[in-house]
Design an enzyme around this catalytic site. Structure first.
Site, PDB file in Angstrom:
ATOM      1  N   TYR A  53      51.422  54.766  58.342  1.00 45.75           N
ATOM      2  CA  TYR A  53      49.989  54.696  58.059  1.00 45.75           C
ATOM      3  C   TYR A  53      49.229  54.087  59.237  1.00 45.75           C
ATOM      4  O   TYR A  53      48.000  54.173  59.288  1.00 45.75           O
ATOM      5  CB  TYR A  53      49.706  53.844  56.814  1.00 45.75           C
ATOM      6  CG  TYR A  53      50.251  54.364  55.510  1.00 45.75           C
ATOM      7  CD1 TYR A  53      50.897  55.599  55.422  1.00 45.75           C
ATOM      8  CD2 TYR A  53      50.125  53.611  54.358  1.00 45.75           C
ATOM      9  CE1 TYR A  53      51.404  56.051  54.215  1.00 45.75           C
ATOM     10  CE2 TYR A  53      50.624  54.062  53.136  1.00 45.75           C
ATOM     11  CZ  TYR A  53      51.264  55.274  53.074  1.00 45.75           C
ATOM     12  OH  TYR A  53      51.761  55.710  51.877  1.00 45.75           O
ATOM     13  N   HIS A 111      60.932  55.309  53.564  1.00 45.13           N
ATOM     14  CA  HIS A 111      59.820  56.168  53.147  1.00 45.13           C
ATOM     15  C   HIS A 111      60.293  57.479  52.505  1.00 45.13           C
ATOM     16  O   HIS A 111      59.759  57.910  51.480  1.00 45.13           O
ATOM     17  CB  HIS A 111      58.919  56.461  54.348  1.00 45.13           C
ATOM     18  CG  HIS A 111      57.496  56.720  53.983  1.00 45.13           C
ATOM     19  ND1 HIS A 111      56.440  56.465  54.826  1.00 45.13           N
ATOM     20  CD2 HIS A 111      56.933  57.217  52.853  1.00 45.13           C
ATOM     21  CE1 HIS A 111      55.301  56.785  54.235  1.00 45.13           C
ATOM     22  NE2 HIS A 111      55.576  57.255  53.042  1.00 45.13           N
TER      23      HIS A 111
END
Length: 281
Positions: A53, A111
């Protein structure tokens, strides 16, 4: 600060999380730090981020700007697929901690499993080592299927505390939620209200929103809370931040929860990202 008491869930290893957290995807820079600081001020104590991010520094700045005790905030980040090699994973975790400037990260996840590359067990061993060093406090995964989780446990003896998966009324993940519950794993929901789909206009959602005097998003978040799933909505304005938290006060009846779950589709994923084949780096 919002005085709403958010129901909490606890994992097999004692990690306790509120059932509504704050998603930070695309929140960056000064504007992002301001949104995060306001979210904390409005009552959020769980912040969700990821290395990919590119906003772990924004998270740290938002916490400092909020002026809250660090111990009262749970910060989450995630390891990207390109760094699943053991040494690379450790260095990436260290970099995540450095970016936040917070000294440690409370919850760190892999992730995606990236099964074609098949290094997620190696990455998991790095998370275990980082936890033993104290730079992360709890470890989990994201987008893992039950077979991936079973393999982690069989090869390392360590079961994830959390699995963060795509979960919303069009993709309710009933079997996954049941599997997690049976193993003491907390289910977190990314894209909890759907992303660009029509779930908020579904008649059953609209009818319940009218019944309880809230917006449609509040009903969907209440559905997550009723299922003991940790929802991670993102909201920039104070109004939306507070209304999302207020969803925790809505006690849906079992038949109402079932009616929303029944909106599920055979494959209701927003972008077809099946963890059995999808790769993210």
């Amino acid at each position: 600060m919002n005085a709403i008491q958010i129901p909490k869930v606890t994992s097999h290893d004692g990690l306790t999380l509120p059932t509504i957290g704050f998603g930070t995807y695309k929140l960056k820079g000064n504007a992002g730090a301001d949104a995060i600081a306001r979210a904390i001020g409005n009552g959020y104590s769980l912040l969700d981020s990821a290395f990919n991010y590119e906003n772990e520094g924004t998270i740290g700045q938002g916490i400092r700007a909020a002026g809250r005790e660090r111990s009262g905030i749970t910060v989450t980040s995630k390891l990207p697929g390109r760094h699943h090699d053991y040494e690379e994973a450790l260095a990436t975790i260290e970099e995540s901690v450095f970016r936040t400037g917070l000294g440690h990260i409370d919850l760190y996840l892999i992730h995606w499993p990236n099964p074609k590359v098949d290094k997620y067990v190696e990455a998991w061993k790095a998370l275990i080592a980082a936890k033993e060093r104290g730079i992360i406090r709890a470890i989990g995964v994201s987008n893992f299927l039950p077979e991936h989780i079973d393999r982690l446990e069989s090869e390392t003896g360590v079961l994830p505390a959390v699995n963060q998966i795509e979960l919303h009324p069009y993709f309710p993940q009933v079997e996954a939620v049941d599997f997690h519950r049976s193993r003491g794993i907390i289910t977190q929901a990314w894209s909890p209200i759907g992303r660009g789909n029509e779930v908020l206009t579904e008649p059953v959602v609209a009818e319940l929103a009218a019944k309880y005097g809230v917006d449609a998003a509040g009903i969907v978040l209440a559905w997550h809370v009723a299922r003991r799933v940790v929802a991670l909505p993102k909201a920039g304005s104070d109004e939306h931040q507070i209304s999302n938290l207020n969803a925790a006060t809505i006690a849906l009846k079992n038949d109402e929860v079932d009616a929303i779950t029944a909106l599920g589709k055979p494959d209701g994923r927003n972008k077809g990202q099946d963890p059995a084949t999808y790769e993210e780096f």
